[in-house]
Write a protein that holds these residues in place. Sequence first.
Motif, mmCIF file in Angstrom:
data_model
loop_
_atom_site.group_PDB
_atom_site.id
_atom_site.type_symbol
_atom_site.label_atom_id
_atom_site.label_comp_id
_atom_site.label_asym_id
_atom_site.label_seq_id
_atom_site.Cartn_x
_atom_site.Cartn_y
_atom_site.Cartn_z
ATOM 1 N N PHE A 175 0.836 -1.210 0.000
ATOM 2 C CA PHE A 175 0.000 0.000 0.000
ATOM 3 C C PHE A 175 0.869 1.258 0.000
ATOM 4 N N GLY A 176 1.908 1.260 0.829
ATOM 5 C CA GLY A 176 2.777 2.431 0.903
ATOM 6 C C GLY A 176 3.520 2.691 -0.392
ATOM 7 N N SER A 177 3.942 1.627 -1.071
ATOM 8 C CA SER A 177 4.645 1.787 -2.347
ATOM 9 C C SER A 177 3.732 2.397 -3.398
ATOM 10 N N ALA A 178 2.471 1.979 -3.402
ATOM 11 C CA ALA A 178 1.510 2.572 -4.341
ATOM 12 C C ALA A 178 1.397 4.077 -4.099
ATOM 13 N N GLY A 179 1.377 4.474 -2.824
ATOM 14 C CA GLY A 179 1.335 5.901 -2.509
ATOM 15 C C GLY A 179 2.579 6.627 -2.991
ATOM 16 N N LEU A 180 3.743 6.001 -2.845
ATOM 17 C CA LEU A 180 4.989 6.628 -3.295
ATOM 18 C C LEU A 180 5.032 6.763 -4.820
ATOM 19 N N VAL A 181 4.490 5.783 -5.532
ATOM 20 C CA VAL A 181 4.428 5.875 -7.000
ATOM 21 C C VAL A 181 3.580 7.071 -7.417
ATOM 22 N N VAL A 182 2.444 7.264 -6.753
ATOM 23 C CA VAL A 182 1.581 8.415 -7.062
ATOM 24 C C VAL A 182 2.326 9.721 -6.813
ATOM 25 N N VAL A 183 3.038 9.805 -5.674
ATOM 26 C CA VAL A 183 3.797 11.015 -5.349
ATOM 27 C C VAL A 183 4.878 11.271 -6.397
ATOM 28 N N ALA A 184 5.590 10.209 -6.807
ATOM 29 C CA ALA A 184 6.662 10.363 -7.798
ATOM 30 C C ALA A 184 6.107 10.827 -9.143
ATOM 31 N N LEU A 185 4.950 10.304 -9.540
ATOM 32 C CA LEU A 185 4.345 10.713 -10.811
ATOM 33 C C LEU A 185 3.903 12.170 -10.763
ATOM 34 N N LEU A 186 3.330 12.580 -9.629
ATOM 35 C CA LEU A 186 2.885 13.967 -9.494
ATOM 36 C C LEU A 186 4.062 14.928 -9.445
ATOM 37 N N ALA A 187 5.202 14.467 -8.905
ATOM 38 C CA ALA A 187 6.379 15.333 -8.789
ATOM 39 C C ALA A 187 7.068 15.556 -10.139
ATOM 40 N N ASP A 188 6.862 14.648 -11.093
ATOM 41 C CA ASP A 188 7.433 14.774 -12.434
ATOM 42 C C ASP A 188 8.939 15.013 -12.371
ATOM 43 N N GLU A 189 9.656 14.057 -11.770
ATOM 44 C CA GLU A 189 11.095 14.197 -11.570
ATOM 45 C C GLU A 189 11.883 13.715 -12.778
ATOM 46 N N ARG A 190 13.192 13.966 -12.733
ATOM 47 C CA ARG A 190 14.073 13.546 -13.812
ATOM 48 C C ARG A 190 14.191 12.019 -13.846
ATOM 49 N N SER A 191 14.638 11.495 -14.952
ATOM 50 C CA SER A 191 14.768 10.045 -15.100
ATOM 51 C C SER A 191 15.970 9.546 -14.314
ATOM 52 N N TYR A 192 16.013 8.229 -14.119
ATOM 53 C CA TYR A 192 17.119 7.615 -13.380
ATOM 54 C C TYR A 192 18.407 7.656 -14.189
ATOM 55 N N ASP A 193 19.514 7.831 -13.484
ATOM 56 C CA ASP A 193 20.841 7.736 -14.081
ATOM 57 C C ASP A 193 21.433 6.399 -13.626
ATOM 58 N N TRP A 194 21.358 5.382 -14.495
ATOM 59 C CA TRP A 194 21.679 4.009 -14.086
ATOM 60 C C TRP A 194 23.191 3.774 -14.074
ATOM 61 N N THR A 195 23.868 4.406 -13.139
ATOM 62 C CA THR A 195 25.292 4.156 -12.934
ATOM 63 C C THR A 195 25.466 2.900 -12.072
ATOM 64 N N GLY A 196 26.709 2.450 -11.967
ATOM 65 C CA GLY A 196 26.973 1.285 -11.127
ATOM 66 C C GLY A 196 26.608 1.534 -9.675
ATOM 67 N N TYR A 197 26.925 2.760 -9.172
ATOM 68 C CA TYR A 197 26.601 3.060 -7.774
ATOM 69 C C TYR A 197 25.100 3.060 -7.551
ATOM 70 N N PHE A 198 24.344 3.652 -8.494
ATOM 71 C CA PHE A 198 22.896 3.729 -8.309
ATOM 72 C C PHE A 198 22.266 2.338 -8.310
ATOM 73 N N VAL A 199 22.742 1.467 -9.182
ATOM 74 C CA VAL A 199 22.226 0.082 -9.205
ATOM 75 C C VAL A 199 22.512 -0.589 -7.861
ATOM 76 N N ALA A 200 23.730 -0.397 -7.331
ATOM 77 C CA ALA A 200 24.070 -0.982 -6.035
ATOM 78 C C ALA A 200 23.213 -0.395 -4.920
ATOM 79 N N ALA A 201 22.947 0.928 -4.971
ATOM 80 C CA ALA A 201 22.112 1.573 -3.960
ATOM 81 C C ALA A 201 20.689 1.031 -3.990
ATOM 82 N N VAL A 202 20.152 0.839 -5.191
ATOM 83 C CA VAL A 202 18.799 0.284 -5.326
ATOM 84 C C VAL A 202 18.762 -1.143 -4.791
ATOM 85 N N ALA A 203 19.776 -1.947 -5.123
ATOM 86 C CA ALA A 203 19.817 -3.334 -4.647
ATOM 87 C C ALA A 203 19.925 -3.385 -3.125
#
Length: 279
Positions: A175-203
């Motif tokens: 439920f909380g993730s669904a709320g965060l997706v709505v917030v992210a869509l409304l915020a209209d932020e920049r796209s992800y920069d898929w560097t090695g560090y960012f992939v590791a941070a997400v994992a």
Amino acid sequence: MLALIWSYNWIVMKQAMAYSGPFSFSALRYLLGTLVLFILLAARGESLRPPPLLLTAAIGLAQTTGFQAFVQWALVDGGAGRTALLAYTMPFWTVLLAWWLLADRPSARHGAGIAVAAAGLVLVLEPWHGLGTAQSAWLAIGGGLFWAIGVVLSKRLFARGGVSALSLTAWQMAFGSAGLVVVALLADERSYDWTGYFVAAVAYNAVLASGLAWVLWSYIVERLPTHVAGMTSLVIPVLGIGFAWWLLGERPDAAEAAGIVLICLALAIVNRRPQPQPR
């Protein structure tokens, strides 16, 4: 284990802002964390039937959507160590809410520990010097309040019985993730920069900080009195300050160091085992 995972993650979350918007990162980490938890539920053979939906949804919107959105936003301009400490005003909100809603009144020993921890937190925050970026400070404090609401609601649900820590964590996070997706869509932020560090941070966030750690936290909330669970969590921002000093150069001054000592003393007071009574 929980303290190590979450305290280091304040550094990870701060550095991830170089590769993603705050809300987009939060939505991604919790979506993947939810997937990890449901896979774990299936692997353990536990029922995929959700807990009481209304209360579970309220926990998710407070503990996942509200808390994570506010603290991730706070990290945009705020330091990792200071933001962690402000977010961890959660135990004090938890004590007040649990006393009011659950009639969970702290003992004299726990009250003394809370008072010592409050004094330590004041020394760490040094409000006489200001709270840094005002918006960042209030966002972090608001995140702590949302988390406290989630803790108290979780305690109420566990008191009903029949709900496992893993099941509640997975469903509230959905439920909380669904709320965060709505917030992210409304915020209209920049796209992800898929560097090695960012992939590791997400994992790191998906498997440990958003998956395993939240299960551990739910287990703690289920098994310990509400005020003890909240107060014990103060070890996390203390370690977070250490990681921020070591990795980001955010060195604590004398007042902050004294405050850390007081917080550690408060943890010792709260967690001291009572002496057995003679027969």
